[in-house]
Design an enzyme around this catalytic site. Structure first.
Site, PDB file in Angstrom:
ATOM      1  N   TYR A 153      71.283 -31.309 -46.055  1.00 22.00           N
ATOM      2  CA  TYR A 153      71.391 -29.858 -45.913  1.00 22.00           C
ATOM      3  C   TYR A 153      70.142 -29.284 -45.223  1.00 22.00           C
ATOM      4  O   TYR A 153      69.088 -29.113 -45.856  1.00 22.00           O
ATOM      5  CB  TYR A 153      71.573 -29.187 -47.271  1.00 22.00           C
ATOM      6  CG  TYR A 153      72.775 -29.672 -48.058  1.00 22.00           C
ATOM      7  CD1 TYR A 153      73.887 -30.242 -47.433  1.00 22.00           C
ATOM      8  CD2 TYR A 153      72.797 -29.573 -49.446  1.00 22.00           C
ATOM      9  CE1 TYR A 153      74.975 -30.685 -48.160  1.00 22.00           C
ATOM     10  CE2 TYR A 153      73.887 -30.008 -50.183  1.00 22.00           C
ATOM     11  CZ  TYR A 153      74.976 -30.569 -49.534  1.00 22.00           C
ATOM     12  OH  TYR A 153      76.041 -31.005 -50.274  1.00 22.00           O
ATOM     13  N   HIS A 212      76.434 -39.976 -51.358  1.00 24.99           N
ATOM     14  CA  HIS A 212      76.917 -38.843 -50.574  1.00 24.99           C
ATOM     15  C   HIS A 212      77.821 -39.305 -49.432  1.00 24.99           C
ATOM     16  O   HIS A 212      77.363 -39.939 -48.487  1.00 24.99           O
ATOM     17  CB  HIS A 212      75.709 -38.076 -50.006  1.00 24.99           C
ATOM     18  CG  HIS A 212      76.035 -36.706 -49.515  1.00 24.99           C
ATOM     19  ND1 HIS A 212      75.128 -35.934 -48.810  1.00 24.99           N
ATOM     20  CD2 HIS A 212      77.148 -35.941 -49.631  1.00 24.99           C
ATOM     21  CE1 HIS A 212      75.674 -34.770 -48.527  1.00 24.99           C
ATOM     22  NE2 HIS A 212      76.905 -34.756 -49.016  1.00 24.99           N
TER      23      HIS A 212
END
Length: 332
Positions: free
Chosen positions: A58, A143
Site C-alpha cells: 500500500y 498477501h
C-alpha cells in the site's frame, strides 16, 4: 457509540467489529495528506476501532509509515495491527514517474518483487517492523499468493510458523480476494485468520461455499473486506464499480433492488452491507478502507444502524439472498 470487540484468532487479543483498512492512507488512487491520514486514524480510535490493517504494497510502504505515526503514543497493548508478506520493496535506481499503474499516487521510489520464500518472508517482516517502529506484528497475512500457492504453502507459511514461535508474529493469516486457496490453507495448515475481500457480501457469497464453514469448524477467525464490492453497494448507480471494474447491468439492477428493499425498512444499504457478514459465526470483523475522518465516522454509524429482522426476511423472500444464507440477529 463505539464498536464492539470480538475474540481474536488466538483467543487472547480482541478484534474490533470494525477494522481500519489502511490502503487509503497509502494514497490509493489519489493523494491523501499526512494530516488527513492522521485524523482518519484518530477518528477510528475515537469510535472504538482497535484493529488496523496495512501492507508494504500500500503506497510502497507509505501506509505502514503513516499508520505508525498515527498510532505512536497510543497504548500498544490496546490495539491489533496486521501487515502482509509476499511482496518485497526494492529501491529503484532512479525515481521516475509515479506508482499509479499499481493503484497508488506515490512516487515510484521502489519496485515490488513477489517473494514467498522463507528468506523473503523474514525480510519482509523485518522491513515492516522498521517502517512501523514496532517489535512485533500481531497478525501477518500471506498477501495474494494466487500465482504462488505452492511456495506460499511450503516455504512462506513454515517461516511464519517459526516467526510465531519466536514471538515476532502473534498470528498467521492469508489475505485474498478468492475463497478457494484460503480454504486449502484452513484445511492443511494451522493458520489463525483469513482476510477475505469481496467474496462475502450482499452481492457475492462465494465464501460461504466452503471457506466459512471450514473456518468455523477449525476455529479460524475471518475478517471480511470489500463489503461494498469496491463501490457498487455503497452507491449503486450507472457507472458504479464492482471489483474495481464497471458493474455489469445485471449486478447493478440487483444492487438497486437491494437498496430499494433496505430503504423500505428505513435502513441505508451501506448499513445492511456492513452488518450482513456477521450472520456467519466465523466472521470476527469487517474491514473498511478509509482515507478521512468523515469516512470512518460514517462506517461506524452505519455499522450501528438498527437493522430489523424483517429486512433480512424480505431479502430472502425476494431471492436477493439464498434461503440458506445466514443472516445477523436483528439490531433494533
Amino acid at each position: 457509540m463505539t464498536v464492539r470487540q470480538n475474540p481474536s484468532p488466538t483467543g487472547t487479543l480482541p478484534l474490533s467489529e470494525l477494522a481500519f483498512g489502511a490502503a487509503g492512507i497509502g494514497n490509493l488512487f489519489a493523494p491523501v495528506s499526512d494530516q488527513d491520514a492522521e485524523l482518519a486514524v484518530e477518528a477510528a480510535w475515537r469510535h472504538g476501532v482497535r484493529y488496523f490493517d496495512t501492507a508494504p504494497h500500500y503506497g510502497l510502504g507509505l501506509s505502514e509509515r503513516r499508520l505508525a505515526a498515527a498510532l505512536r503514543g497510543l497504548p500498544r497493548e490496546q490495539y491489533i495491527l496486521s501487515t502482509k508478506v509476499g511482496r518485497l520493496l526494492e529501491p529503484s535506481s532512479s525515481v521516475e514517474g509515479d506508482d499509479l499503474a499499481a493503484g497508488f499516487a506515490v512516487p515510484a521510489t521502489h519496485r515490488r518483487r513477489w517473494n514467498f520464500s522463507a528468506h523473503g518472508v523474514r525480510r519482509s517482516i523485518e522491513d515492516s517492523l522498521e517502517r512501523l517502529g514496532l517489535d512485533r506484528i500481531d497478525i501477518a497475512y500471506l498477501h495474494d499468493p494466487d500465482d504462488h500457492a505452492h511456495q506460499a504453502l511450503t516455504e512462506a507459511y513454515p517461516e511464519l510458523e517459526r516467526l510465531r514461535a519466536e514471538g515476532v508474529v502473534g498470528a498467521i493469516g492469508i489475505g485474498m480476494n478468492q475463497a478457494e486457496l484460503p480454504a486449502r490453507f484452513v484445511r492443511d495448515t494451522d493458520i489463525d485468520a483469513v482476510l477475505l475481500a469481496g467474496r462475502y457480501s450482499l452481492l457475492d457469497q462465494r465464501g460461504l461455499t466452503e471457506l466459512l464453514p471450514l473456518a468455523a469448524e477449525h476455529g479460524v477467525s475471518v475478517v471480511i473486506g470489500g463489503v461494498f464490492n469496491s463501490g457498487l453497494l455503497a452507491d449503486p448507480r450507472p457507472g458504479a464499480t464492482f471489483d474495481y471494474a464497471p458493474a455489469p447491468d445485471a449486478l447493478l439492477a440487483r444492487a438497486l433492488e437491494l437498496k430499494t428493499v433496505c430503504e423500505r425498512h428505513g435502513v441505508p444499504l451501506r448499513a445492511a452491507a456492513l452488518r450482513f457478514p456477521f450472520g456467519h459465526p466465523a466472521v470476527a470483523s469487517v474491514l473498511v478502507g478509509a482515507r478521512s475522518a468523515a469516512e470512518i465516522q460514517d462506517a461506524a454509524a452505519m455499522l450501528h444502524h438498527p437493522v430489523p429482522a424483517a429486512l433480512w426476511a424480505e431479502l430472502k423472500h425476494r431471492r436477493l439472498l439464498g434461503p440458506d444464507v445466514p443472516v445477523p440477529q436483528a439490531v433494533d
